[in-house]
Design an enzyme around this catalytic site. Structure first.
Site, PDB file in Angstrom:
ATOM      1  CE  LYS A  22      -1.773   1.535   4.014  1.00 21.31           C
ATOM      2  NZ  LYS A  22      -1.448   2.943   4.356  1.00 21.31           N
ATOM      3  CG  ASN A  23       2.249   2.599   3.533  1.00 22.28           C
ATOM      4  OD1 ASN A  23       1.086   2.909   3.237  1.00 22.28           O
ATOM      5  ND2 ASN A  23       2.616   2.321   4.760  1.00 22.28           N
ATOM      6  NE  ARG A  92       0.329  12.095   7.228  1.00 24.79           N
ATOM      7  CZ  ARG A  92       0.717  13.263   7.691  1.00 24.79           C
ATOM      8  NH1 ARG A  92      -0.167  14.089   8.163  1.00 24.79           N
ATOM      9  NH2 ARG A  92       1.991  13.628   7.680  1.00 24.79           N
ATOM     10  CB  CYS A 116      -4.406   6.397  11.074  1.00 27.25           C
ATOM     11  SG  CYS A 116      -4.593   4.903  10.137  1.00 27.25           S
ATOM     12  NE  ARG A 121      -0.082  10.668  10.736  1.00 24.51           N
ATOM     13  CZ  ARG A 121      -0.616   9.674  10.031  1.00 24.51           C
ATOM     14  NH1 ARG A 121      -1.776   9.188  10.385  1.00 24.51           N
ATOM     15  NH2 ARG A 121      -0.011   9.190   8.983  1.00 24.51           N
ATOM     16  CG  ASP A 124       5.809  20.574  10.394  1.00 29.31           C
ATOM     17  OD1 ASP A 124       5.162  19.517  10.458  1.00 29.31           O
ATOM     18  OD2 ASP A 124       6.939  20.687  10.903  1.00 29.31           O
ATOM     19  CG  ASP A 306       3.103   1.403   9.357  1.00 30.36           C
ATOM     20  OD1 ASP A 306       3.349   1.623   8.158  1.00 30.36           O
ATOM     21  OD2 ASP A 306       2.808   2.307  10.168  1.00 30.36           O
ATOM     22  NE  ARG A 398      -7.018   4.170   5.435  1.00 30.38           N
ATOM     23  CZ  ARG A 398      -6.109   4.688   6.263  1.00 30.38           C
ATOM     24  NH1 ARG A 398      -6.299   4.671   7.569  1.00 30.38           N
ATOM     25  NH2 ARG A 398      -4.999   5.232   5.786  1.00 30.38           N
TER      26      ARG A 398
HETATM   27  C1  EPZ Z   1       3.985   6.960   6.212  1.00 33.56           C
HETATM   28  O1  EPZ Z   1       3.157   7.923   6.830  1.00 33.56           O
HETATM   29  C2  EPZ Z   1       3.127   5.711   6.112  1.00 33.56           C
HETATM   30  N1  EPZ Z   1       1.962   5.990   5.271  1.00 33.56           N
HETATM   31  C3  EPZ Z   1       2.668   5.304   7.513  1.00 33.56           C
HETATM   32  O2  EPZ Z   1       1.911   4.098   7.379  1.00 33.56           O
HETATM   33  C4  EPZ Z   1       3.910   5.029   8.366  1.00 33.56           C
HETATM   34  O3  EPZ Z   1       3.500   4.716   9.672  1.00 33.56           O
HETATM   35  C5  EPZ Z   1       4.814   6.264   8.381  1.00 33.56           C
HETATM   36  O4  EPZ Z   1       5.139   6.662   7.031  1.00 33.56           O
HETATM   37  C6  EPZ Z   1       6.116   6.028   9.134  1.00 33.56           C
HETATM   38  O5  EPZ Z   1       6.803   4.963   8.546  1.00 33.56           O
HETATM   39  C7  EPZ Z   1       2.111   5.946   3.918  1.00 33.56           C
HETATM   40  O6  EPZ Z   1       3.193   5.730   3.413  1.00 33.56           O
HETATM   41  C8  EPZ Z   1       0.875   6.191   3.100  1.00 33.56           C
HETATM   42  P1  EPZ Z   1       5.884  10.377   8.345  1.00 33.56           P
HETATM   43  P2  EPZ Z   1       3.622   9.467   6.869  1.00 33.56           P
HETATM   44  O7  EPZ Z   1       5.743  11.620   7.568  1.00 33.56           O
HETATM   45  O8  EPZ Z   1       4.340   9.816   5.628  1.00 33.56           O
HETATM   46  C9  EPZ Z   1       5.726  13.602  11.819  1.00 33.56           C
HETATM   47  C10 EPZ Z   1       0.064   2.682   7.684  1.00 33.56           C
HETATM   48  O9  EPZ Z   1      -0.402   2.135   8.696  1.00 33.56           O
HETATM   49  N2  EPZ Z   1       5.622  14.605  10.747  1.00 33.56           N
HETATM   50  O10 EPZ Z   1       7.136   9.578   8.192  1.00 33.56           O
HETATM   51  O11 EPZ Z   1       2.452  10.275   7.268  1.00 33.56           O
HETATM   52  C11 EPZ Z   1       4.470  12.750  11.906  1.00 33.56           C
HETATM   53  O12 EPZ Z   1       3.495  13.403  12.676  1.00 33.56           O
HETATM   54  C12 EPZ Z   1       0.517   4.122   7.749  1.00 33.56           C
HETATM   55  O13 EPZ Z   1       0.214   2.119   6.566  1.00 33.56           O
HETATM   56  C13 EPZ Z   1       5.665  15.945  11.080  1.00 33.56           C
HETATM   57  O14 EPZ Z   1       5.781  16.316  12.244  1.00 33.56           O
HETATM   58  O15 EPZ Z   1       4.651   9.415   8.081  1.00 33.56           O
HETATM   59  C14 EPZ Z   1       4.983  11.500  12.568  1.00 33.56           C
HETATM   60  O16 EPZ Z   1       5.037  11.697  13.963  1.00 33.56           O
HETATM   61  C15 EPZ Z   1       0.274   4.747   9.120  1.00 33.56           C
HETATM   62  N3  EPZ Z   1       5.561  16.876  10.075  1.00 33.56           N
HETATM   63  C16 EPZ Z   1       6.402  11.377  12.014  1.00 33.56           C
HETATM   64  O17 EPZ Z   1       6.753  12.669  11.512  1.00 33.56           O
HETATM   65  C17 EPZ Z   1       5.434  16.514   8.775  1.00 33.56           C
HETATM   66  O18 EPZ Z   1       5.355  17.403   7.899  1.00 33.56           O
HETATM   67  C18 EPZ Z   1       6.523  10.356  10.882  1.00 33.56           C
HETATM   68  O19 EPZ Z   1       5.629  10.740   9.879  1.00 33.56           O
HETATM   69  C19 EPZ Z   1       5.401  15.136   8.456  1.00 33.56           C
HETATM   70  C20 EPZ Z   1       5.502  14.206   9.459  1.00 33.56           C
END
Ligand code: EPZ
Length: 417
Positions: A22-23, A92, A116, A121, A124, A306, A398
């Site tokens: 998916k990701n 998301r 989720c 989330r 920034d 995950d 999903r």
């Molecule tokens: C991706 O989400 C995945 N989703 C998530 O999988 C996965 O848990 C995550 O990466 C971490 O590996 C997809 O790929 C569609 P991040 P993403 O940006 O991109 C913070 C699942 O279950 N952050 O790496 O949203 C954020 O809040 C899903 O398949 C900021 O603060 O994750 C989090 O605490 C859930 N500002 C951390 O970074 C930003 O601009 C990691 O988020 C972006 C992120």
């Protein structure tokens, strides 16, 4: 709303071919907006999130044909770049379209992404990176109004955290920007590598360096490509959890065992027997699980966040305590309350969860809180005594392709109501 009724006690075993990730599929589908000619994405998982991404592409003027695991995208000539709120709110990863829409159409209007409930989330990092590349992004009552005069400009960007989504947005936006973009502290997940593979198949010039730096040399335009998505490492880990908790003997084919280098040793620590090749994993679960002392989630190549929830379900039945530390998301233990209804003993303290293994879990009526939390409830219900009702399984739809059908073929007594 759809429910699962699961009669626990059976062993999960047999053979299953793993679906695509998916990701990886979601950012690749977003990126397929950029080329002016069609792309064909194969091994695409058949999931509601993929349907949502295809609907966003259709709203952006693309012709999208979904035929099983194959998705053909014929991009639009031009478009206003507006994505309807309901589609932005569905998941998301709709934020992944921001870079593609701005770089392709020069403008975008989207509402803040949904997805989720894993704590705040923020986006920034996405916004500041795209602004550095020349995008004018104004936040206006929950909407993002974005535009760029001419092309985005390549530049040097350092992410404060290796955000997967922010890395993907920059890679897509930089692919046809003017000049070169150097992204420091980029995410290194296999899904990032897969996106780079697709972009380069379309004529982009993306290089991923071992020091977490991604270099993108902007080109004039991209042409569509045929590309096959990598297997889903999180779904792989989830099915293995189902075999581990039920003492089953499961062989998964079509996987990429190298993507689970931080996960497989934890199964062994818990007493499972593993036999792996590059594209297959066989797990035999023990009669009594041992605890994994610590499970700390980290950016790749560390233990994936995950997989934390499904492993929490397995740890509930271990002969001892397991300590979880969730370092990626602020609030990713929502499944704990539901597992406690099934007899689990879990104490939460901020990012730490202490799971004290119990001899057995019992059936209950529980509710999915999010995608992986829902998967954890399925894993627990497979081993619980009695018949468990899991509500709101749309969360699970999903990210897991035909879960009830696959588990049924592997020995589970599971009905979708
Ligand atoms: C991706 O989400 C995945 N989703 C998530 O999988 C996965 O848990 C995550 O990466 C971490 O590996 C997809 O790929 C569609 P991040 P993403 O940006 O991109 C913070 C699942 O279950 N952050 O790496 O949203 C954020 O809040 C899903 O398949 C900021 O603060 O994750 C989090 O605490 C859930 N500002 C951390 O970074 C930003 O601009 C990691 O988020 C972006 C992120």
């Amino acid at each position: 709303m759809a429910k699962y009724r699961i009669e626990g006690g059976g062993r999960i075993g047999g053979e299953l071919h793993m679906h695509g990730a998916k990701n990886a599929a979601l950012p690749i589908l977003a990126a397929s907006l950029v080329p002016a000619t069609p792309s064909v994405i194969s091994n695409c998982p058949q999931l509601s999130d993929v349907d949502a991404a295809c609907n966003i592409l259709r709203c952006l003027g693309c012709t999208v044909i979904q035929q099983g695991p194959s998705v053909t995208i014929q991009p639009a000539a031009d478009h206003g770049g507006e994505i309807p709120d309901n589609l932005m709110g569905e998941m998301r990863s709709s934020i992944l379209f921001l870079g593609a829409v701005i770089t392709r159409f020069g403008r975008a209007r989207i509402s803040y992404p949904g997805g989720c409930e894993l704590g705040p989330r923020p986006i920034d990092m996405h916004i500041s990176a795209l602004r550095k590349m020349g995008a004018i992004i104004e936040e206006d009552h929950g909407y993002l109004d974005c535009r760029v005069d001419g092309r985005l400009t390549g530049c040097e960007i350092s992410l404060p955290f290796p955000s997967v989504g922010a890395t993907e947005n920059v890679m897509i936006a930089a692919s046809i920007a003017q000049g070169t973009t150097i992204l420091h502290n980029a995410a290194r997940e296999p899904e990032i590598v897969d996106l780079a593979g697709y972009l380069n198949a379309c004529g982009a010039k993306v290089t991923i360096h071992s020091d977490s730096t991604v270099v993108v040399e902007g080109v004039e335009s991209l042409t569509g490509a045929e590309y096959s998505v990598i297997p889903d490492r999180i779904a792989t880990a989830t099915y293995l959890c189902a075999a581990a908790i039920t003492g089953g003997d499961l062989l998964l084919r079509g996987v990429c065992s190298g993507h689970l280098a931080a996960v497989l040793p934890v199964f062994e620590e818990m007493g499972c027997q593993l036999t792996t090749t590059r594209h297959s994993i066989r797990l035999k679960g023990p009669e009594r699980l041992l605890p994994a002392a610590h499970i700390k989630t980290m950016p790749y190549p560390g233990f994936p966040t995950d997989a934390q929830a499904p492993f929490m379900a397995v740890a509930c039945l271990a002969d001892g305590n397991t300590i979880f530390v969730e370092n990626i998301f602020e609030s990713r233990y929502k499944q704990a309350g539901e597992l406690i209804k099934m007899g689990a003993k879990i104490r939460l303290e901020g990012r730490v969860a202490v799971v004290e293994g119990v001899p057995s879990l019992h059936s209950a009526s529980v509710r999915c809180t999010d995608l992986r939390g829902g998967a954890a409830l399925v894993v627990a219900a497979l081993a619980a005594e009695g018949s468990t009702l899991i509500q709101d399984v749309r969360h699970i739809d999903r990210g897991y392709e035909r879960l009830e059908e696959n588990l049924g073929r592997l020995g589970a007594r599971i009905i979708r109501e």
